[in-house]
Design a protein around this motif. Structure first.
Motif, PDB file in Angstrom:
ATOM      1  N   ASN A 351      47.002   2.078  26.011  1.00 32.54           N
ATOM      2  CA  ASN A 351      47.452   0.996  25.756  1.00 32.54           C
ATOM      3  C   ASN A 351      46.451   0.087  25.153  1.00 32.54           C
ATOM      4  OD1 ASN A 351      50.236   1.553  26.414  1.00 32.54           O
ATOM      5  ND2 ASN A 351      49.677   1.037  28.851  1.00 32.54           N
ATOM      6  N   GLU A 352      45.174   0.073  25.648  1.00 35.86           N
ATOM      7  CA  GLU A 352      44.010  -0.796  25.106  1.00 35.86           C
ATOM      8  C   GLU A 352      43.914  -0.397  23.667  1.00 35.86           C
ATOM      9  OE1 GLU A 352      41.869  -2.219  29.198  1.00 35.86           O
ATOM     10  OE2 GLU A 352      41.325  -0.127  28.283  1.00 35.86           O
ATOM     11  N   LYS A 353      43.750   0.966  23.300  1.00 38.47           N
ATOM     12  CA  LYS A 353      43.432   1.685  22.227  1.00 38.47           C
ATOM     13  C   LYS A 353      44.583   1.194  21.179  1.00 38.47           C
ATOM     14  CE  LYS A 353      40.807   5.441  23.415  1.00 38.47           C
ATOM     15  NZ  LYS A 353      40.714   7.157  23.639  1.00 38.47           N
ATOM     16  N   LEU A 354      45.845   1.312  21.520  1.00 36.97           N
ATOM     17  CA  LEU A 354      47.127   0.723  20.655  1.00 36.97           C
ATOM     18  C   LEU A 354      46.907  -0.742  20.446  1.00 36.97           C
ATOM     19  CD1 LEU A 354      49.732   1.401  19.321  1.00 36.97           C
ATOM     20  CD2 LEU A 354      50.978   0.988  21.563  1.00 36.97           C
ATOM     21  N   ARG A 355      46.645  -1.511  21.438  1.00 37.98           N
ATOM     22  CA  ARG A 355      46.491  -3.040  21.186  1.00 37.98           C
ATOM     23  C   ARG A 355      45.166  -3.255  20.270  1.00 37.98           C
ATOM     24  NH1 ARG A 355      48.205  -3.378  26.557  1.00 37.98           N
ATOM     25  NH2 ARG A 355      46.180  -3.299  27.267  1.00 37.98           N
ATOM     26  N   ALA A 356      44.042  -2.266  20.273  1.00 37.26           N
ATOM     27  CA  ALA A 356      43.200  -2.749  19.539  1.00 37.26           C
ATOM     28  C   ALA A 356      43.487  -2.264  18.019  1.00 37.26           C
ATOM     29  CB  ALA A 356      41.679  -1.621  19.997  1.00 37.26           C
ATOM     30  N   GLU A 357      44.026  -1.286  17.683  1.00 32.91           N
ATOM     31  CA  GLU A 357      44.630  -0.781  16.605  1.00 32.91           C
ATOM     32  C   GLU A 357      45.393  -2.000  15.913  1.00 32.91           C
ATOM     33  OE1 GLU A 357      47.459   2.322  14.404  1.00 32.91           O
ATOM     34  OE2 GLU A 357      47.027   2.548  16.500  1.00 32.91           O
ATOM     35  N   HIS A 358      46.144  -2.664  16.534  1.00 37.10           N
ATOM     36  CA  HIS A 358      46.964  -3.686  15.773  1.00 37.10           C
ATOM     37  C   HIS A 358      46.172  -4.906  15.570  1.00 37.10           C
ATOM     38  CE1 HIS A 358      51.059  -1.843  15.915  1.00 37.10           C
ATOM     39  NE2 HIS A 358      50.517  -1.304  16.721  1.00 37.10           N
ATOM     40  N   LEU A 359      45.251  -5.125  16.533  1.00 36.07           N
ATOM     41  CA  LEU A 359      44.374  -6.197  16.465  1.00 36.07           C
ATOM     42  C   LEU A 359      43.435  -6.279  15.308  1.00 36.07           C
ATOM     43  CD1 LEU A 359      42.922  -8.994  17.209  1.00 36.07           C
ATOM     44  CD2 LEU A 359      41.401  -7.479  19.017  1.00 36.07           C
ATOM     45  N   LEU A 360      43.031  -5.090  14.988  1.00 29.46           N
ATOM     46  CA  LEU A 360      42.041  -4.982  13.812  1.00 29.46           C
ATOM     47  C   LEU A 360      42.741  -4.965  12.432  1.00 29.46           C
ATOM     48  CD1 LEU A 360      39.518  -2.141  14.921  1.00 29.46           C
ATOM     49  CD2 LEU A 360      39.102  -4.816  15.011  1.00 29.46           C
ATOM     50  N   LYS A 361      43.880  -4.619  12.526  1.00 23.94           N
ATOM     51  CA  LYS A 361      44.826  -4.697  11.287  1.00 23.94           C
ATOM     52  C   LYS A 361      45.202  -6.064  10.951  1.00 23.94           C
ATOM     53  CE  LYS A 361      46.970  -0.092  11.463  1.00 23.94           C
ATOM     54  NZ  LYS A 361      48.320   0.672  11.872  1.00 23.94           N
ATOM     55  N   SER A 362      44.857  -6.905  11.898  1.00 29.08           N
ATOM     56  CA  SER A 362      45.422  -8.311  11.718  1.00 29.08           C
ATOM     57  C   SER A 362      44.425  -9.323  11.159  1.00 29.08           C
ATOM     58  CB  SER A 362      45.992  -9.097  12.870  1.00 29.08           C
ATOM     59  OG  SER A 362      45.065  -9.228  13.822  1.00 29.08           O
ATOM     60  N   LEU A 363      42.871  -8.619  11.182  1.00 33.37           N
ATOM     61  CA  LEU A 363      41.797  -9.581  11.073  1.00 33.37           C
ATOM     62  C   LEU A 363      41.223  -9.004   9.652  1.00 33.37           C
ATOM     63  CD1 LEU A 363      40.046  -8.791  14.311  1.00 33.37           C
ATOM     64  CD2 LEU A 363      41.249 -10.737  13.397  1.00 33.37           C
ATOM     65  N   MET A 364      40.364 -10.142   9.044  1.00 30.15           N
ATOM     66  CA  MET A 364      39.671  -9.937   7.587  1.00 30.15           C
ATOM     67  C   MET A 364      38.369  -9.359   7.938  1.00 30.15           C
ATOM     68  SD  MET A 364      39.194 -12.491   4.339  1.00 30.15           S
ATOM     69  CE  MET A 364      38.359 -13.864   5.595  1.00 30.15           C
ATOM     70  N   VAL A 365      38.076  -8.252   7.336  1.00 29.63           N
ATOM     71  CA  VAL A 365      36.543  -7.811   7.906  1.00 29.63           C
ATOM     72  C   VAL A 365      35.442  -8.189   6.621  1.00 29.63           C
ATOM     73  CG1 VAL A 365      35.113  -5.603   8.152  1.00 29.63           C
ATOM     74  CG2 VAL A 365      37.613  -5.709   8.575  1.00 29.63           C
ATOM     75  N   VAL A 366      34.557  -8.839   7.225  1.00 24.54           N
ATOM     76  CA  VAL A 366      33.523  -9.451   6.246  1.00 24.54           C
ATOM     77  C   VAL A 366      32.308  -8.629   6.265  1.00 24.54           C
ATOM     78  CG1 VAL A 366      34.868 -11.496   6.175  1.00 24.54           C
ATOM     79  CG2 VAL A 366      32.910 -11.113   7.808  1.00 24.54           C
TER      80      VAL A 366
END
Length: 443
Positions: A351-366
């Motif tokens: 579940n933590e991995k699933l949440r991490a996947e969705h979190l990273l998709k919502s962020l801008m990587v710089v």
């Protein structure tokens, strides 16, 4: 000064002391800054009290007006990241007194506060030995140019009682100063009320201070425009596989995926806290589990697990995260992204991995691109290089860094630097469930 004037000044001291005591102990103002203000106000009150029994006290000037004005500036919503108050700055050319070192409009500034009667603001000095405003500004600007780590984007001069137009013209011609209006709307809310305790209740007894005549000017030192800021990648995502009713999904969906006006920089601790099982439903189960079982499962980390679970029950992390992140766009630098992915792959549950996947998709990587001023801080155990890169990149993007790394935040403040940060409580990766095979990672 008459006895009545002394009593009025004492009441003003007591009122400002109460105001200082109510200032939030957060990254807006450090505990050290608050102690400094309390010491100044208390010293002024002690001095005035020592005169109250004198039937004919000599004329004297009081400093309470200056303290009041500094505190009022501190209360403005636009002031954040206060790292130093009413103290000389430790600089290579020697100490220079600055009333406030803080962040304003996402950039670091120094603020000089004057409570003088405008008629007595001297430009070039006077016969009593005062060096004058010009000399004071020259000293401050020389100090600002002598440092990289503490250099402000601008120096702001706040004249609590107004400023003669002739003096402003000299500021404009010799230092490029311009009127600065950020105080006008905020200060309309602030009249200084003197209060007194009567039968257990505070009552208003006299209105003693208004800032209707206040004037502020700005001397710019750094152009913060930076055309080199380019995101490495931008990925937009919709949270479709998680329940739209849970707190995590609500936080993610409240974030903005467009624009760069309101940015929040995530460090690793913030990413971990968002996806942690403790933040997402495991806290009560951990607290309800007999301690002997927790010892078997968590070994030497049991105390940390219990403390974080109790903290979560009292103050859920995602509640604060939701308030902080709503309408903001999240950014994450490449070094944080790499570290977080590695931690998730090693320690997170499904579940933590699933949440991490969705979190990273919502962020801008710089890209990692820290400012020179943050990188100029000495590298120590508390000011580790990897943290300077993360927080410095947030500084480059003029984005406050969301973090539980308060040791770094305190160390930066102790250096005298103002850095925009937002704190949160730490949480651990727990592999979702407190089972005998769980491995925990703490931040």
């Amino acid at each position: 000064m008459e006895i009545g004037e002394i009593e009025t000044a004492k009441k003003r001291c007591k009122s400002v002391i109460r105001t200082i005591e109510k200032l939030p102990l957060s990254t807006t103002i450090t505990a050290s800054c608050r102690r400094t203000l309390l010491k100044l106000a208390s010293s002024e009150l002690s001095f005035l009290s020592s005169l109250s029994t004198d039937s004919s006290p000599p004329p004297l000037s009081v400093n309470i007006g200056h303290i009041e004005s500094v505190v009022r500036v501190l209360q403005l919503p636009s002031i954040t990241g206060v790292s130093r108050v009413c103290k000389p700055l430790p600089l290579p050319i020697g100490g220079v007194h600055v009333d406030l070192v803080c962040t304003l409009g996402k950039v670091p500034v120094w603020i000089i506060v004057s409570d003088r009667n405008p008629r007595y603001i001297s430009w070039s000095g006077d016969r009593h030995g005062s060096k004058g405003l010009k000399s004071r500004i020259e000293q401050v600007l020389a100090a600002a140019h002598s440092t990289t780590t503490l250099k402000p984007s601008s120096v702001i001069l706040f004249f609590a009682n107004g400023l003669p137009s002739s003096v402003y013209e000299k500021l404009k011609v010799e230092f490029g100063a311009v009127y600065f209006n950020f105080f006008s709307s905020d200060f309309a809310m602030f009249d200084f009320d003197c209060e007194e305790m009567v039968e257990g209740e505070w009552i208003n007894v006299e209105r003693t201070r208004s800032y209707e005549e206040a004037v502020s000017v700005e001397i710019k030192l750094i152009d913060r425009c930076d055309d080199s800021l380019e995101p490495e990648a931008v990925v937009q995502a919709e949270v479709t596989e998680l329940s739209q009713n849970d707190a995590f999904s609500s936080v993610i969906s409240s974030m903005s995926l467009l624009g760069e006006d309101c940015l929040i920089n995530f460090d690793t601790t913030a990413l971990v806290a968002l996806v942690s099982g403790i933040s997402n439903g495991c806290a009560e189960r951990i607290v309800d589990t007999p301690e002997i079982e927790l010892e078997e499962k968590f070994k030497g980390n049991t105390v940390f697990v219990i403390d974080q679970a109790k903290s979560e029950i009292e103050k859920p992390v995602l509640v604060k995260m939701g308030t902080v992140l709503s309408g903001k766009r999240g950014i994450v630098c490449k070094s944080v992204l790499s570290e977080f992915k590695e931690l998730v792959s090693m320690y997170a549950g499904p579940n933590e991995k699933l949440r991490a996947e969705h979190l990273l998709k919502s962020l801008m990587v710089v890209n990692d691109n820290p400012t020179e001023r943050v990188m100029g801080l000495p590298t120590t155990r508390k000011l580790a290089m990897k943290n300077k890169i993360v927080f410095g990149t947030g500084d480059r993007w003029r984005a406050p860094t969301l973090t539980a790394n308060m040791a770094f935040v305190r160390a930066v403040a102790q250096s005298g630097m103002s850095l925009s940060t937002i704190d949160h409580s730490p949480r651990a990766l727990t592999a979702d469930l407190p089972s005998s095979t769980s491995t925990f990672f703490f931040v």
